[in-house]
Design an enzyme around this catalytic site. Structure first.
Site, PDB file in Angstrom:
ATOM      1  N   ASP A   8       0.842  -1.192   0.000  1.00  0.00           N
ATOM      2  CA  ASP A   8       0.000   0.000   0.000  1.00  0.00           C
ATOM      3  C   ASP A   8       0.881   1.247   0.000  1.00  0.00           C
ATOM      4  O   ASP A   8       2.112   1.171  -0.167  1.00  0.00           O
ATOM      5  CB  ASP A   8      -1.042  -0.044   1.148  1.00  0.00           C
ATOM      6  N   CYS A  65       2.599  -3.507   4.166  1.00  0.00           N
ATOM      7  CA  CYS A  65       1.762  -2.336   4.480  1.00  0.00           C
ATOM      8  C   CYS A  65       2.408  -1.661   5.690  1.00  0.00           C
ATOM      9  O   CYS A  65       3.598  -1.880   5.962  1.00  0.00           O
ATOM     10  CB  CYS A  65       0.292  -2.723   4.705  1.00  0.00           C
ATOM     11  N   THR A  67       1.964  -2.046   9.008  1.00  0.00           N
ATOM     12  CA  THR A  67       2.354  -3.017  10.037  1.00  0.00           C
ATOM     13  C   THR A  67       2.613  -4.408   9.472  1.00  0.00           C
ATOM     14  O   THR A  67       3.161  -5.268  10.172  1.00  0.00           O
ATOM     15  CB  THR A  67       1.216  -3.181  11.066  1.00  0.00           C
ATOM     16  N   HIS A  98       8.670 -25.168   8.716  1.00  0.00           N
ATOM     17  CA  HIS A  98       7.620 -25.918   9.421  1.00  0.00           C
ATOM     18  C   HIS A  98       6.216 -25.682   8.872  1.00  0.00           C
ATOM     19  O   HIS A  98       5.375 -26.583   8.935  1.00  0.00           O
ATOM     20  CB  HIS A  98       7.622 -25.543  10.912  1.00  0.00           C
ATOM     21  N   ASN A  99       5.949 -24.474   8.394  1.00  0.00           N
ATOM     22  CA  ASN A  99       4.574 -24.132   8.000  1.00  0.00           C
ATOM     23  C   ASN A  99       4.406 -23.986   6.491  1.00  0.00           C
ATOM     24  O   ASN A  99       3.301 -23.719   6.025  1.00  0.00           O
ATOM     25  CB  ASN A  99       4.124 -22.828   8.684  1.00  0.00           C
ATOM     26  N   HIS A 133       5.610 -32.054   9.803  1.00  0.00           N
ATOM     27  CA  HIS A 133       5.114 -30.707   9.491  1.00  0.00           C
ATOM     28  C   HIS A 133       4.096 -30.744   8.360  1.00  0.00           C
ATOM     29  O   HIS A 133       3.177 -29.935   8.327  1.00  0.00           O
ATOM     30  CB  HIS A 133       6.283 -29.784   9.144  1.00  0.00           C
TER      31      HIS A 133
END
Ligand code: RB5
Length: 149
Positions: A8, A65, A67, A98-99, A133
């Site tokens: 943004d 953005c 944050t 892991h994700n 995982h």
């Protein structure tokens, strides 16, 4: 790799730094973010970038953005997206190992460009470890597909 970048109005300078960094690393960058300083709605750019990743038109996505929170929330609403918002490299690395995250977000008002580059490198240099995982990532995707486990 083909990496889509979205942002943004808060992240114009940060976007430019990250694009340069990615290109120096040999990646092809697709820019779907705003290039105007006028106030813009981050969900538009989070979604745009996420759709390209979800449809295989980009390998990975990086979104920015103020944050990193709002834009990552928007991206995570697109089926198939696992977007992590990070302010340090450890979580970025582990989120890939892991994700199996396929998108990274950070906040242009939270961290500086050098830390953002370190986070980006830690994320890109890590790879999914599979095994136990994979089962857990499958469970996350089952929640998305079926509305619960
Ligand atoms: C824009 O003011 C700001 O809300 C946005 O960049 C982001 O931080 C939202 O999560």
């Amino acid at each position: 790799m083909k990496i889509v970048i979205g942002n943004d109005h808060t992240a114009l300078d940060m976007k430019r730094e990250i694009v340069r960094h990615l290109e120096e690393r040999g990646h092809t960058v697709i820019n779907v973010g705003t290039d105007s300083p006028e106030s813009a709605d981050y969900p538009i750019y989070g979604e745009k970038a996420a759709q390209l990743v979800a449809h295989g038109e980009a390998d990975l996505g990086i979104i920015i953005c103020g944050t990193g929170v709002g834009i990552s929330l928007a991206a995570n609403k697109v089926p198939g997206i696992r977007c992590v918002v990070c302010s340090e490299p450890y979580s970025a690395k582990l989120s890939r190992q892991h994700n199996n995250t396929n998108m990274l977000a950070f906040g242009a008002r939270v961290i500086g460009a050098e830390l953002a580059k370190m986070i980006t490198d830690a994320w890109l240099d890590a790879s999914f470890e599979g095994g136990r995982h994979q089962r857990r990532v499958n469970m996350i995707m089952d929640i998305e597909k079926n509305g619960g486990l």
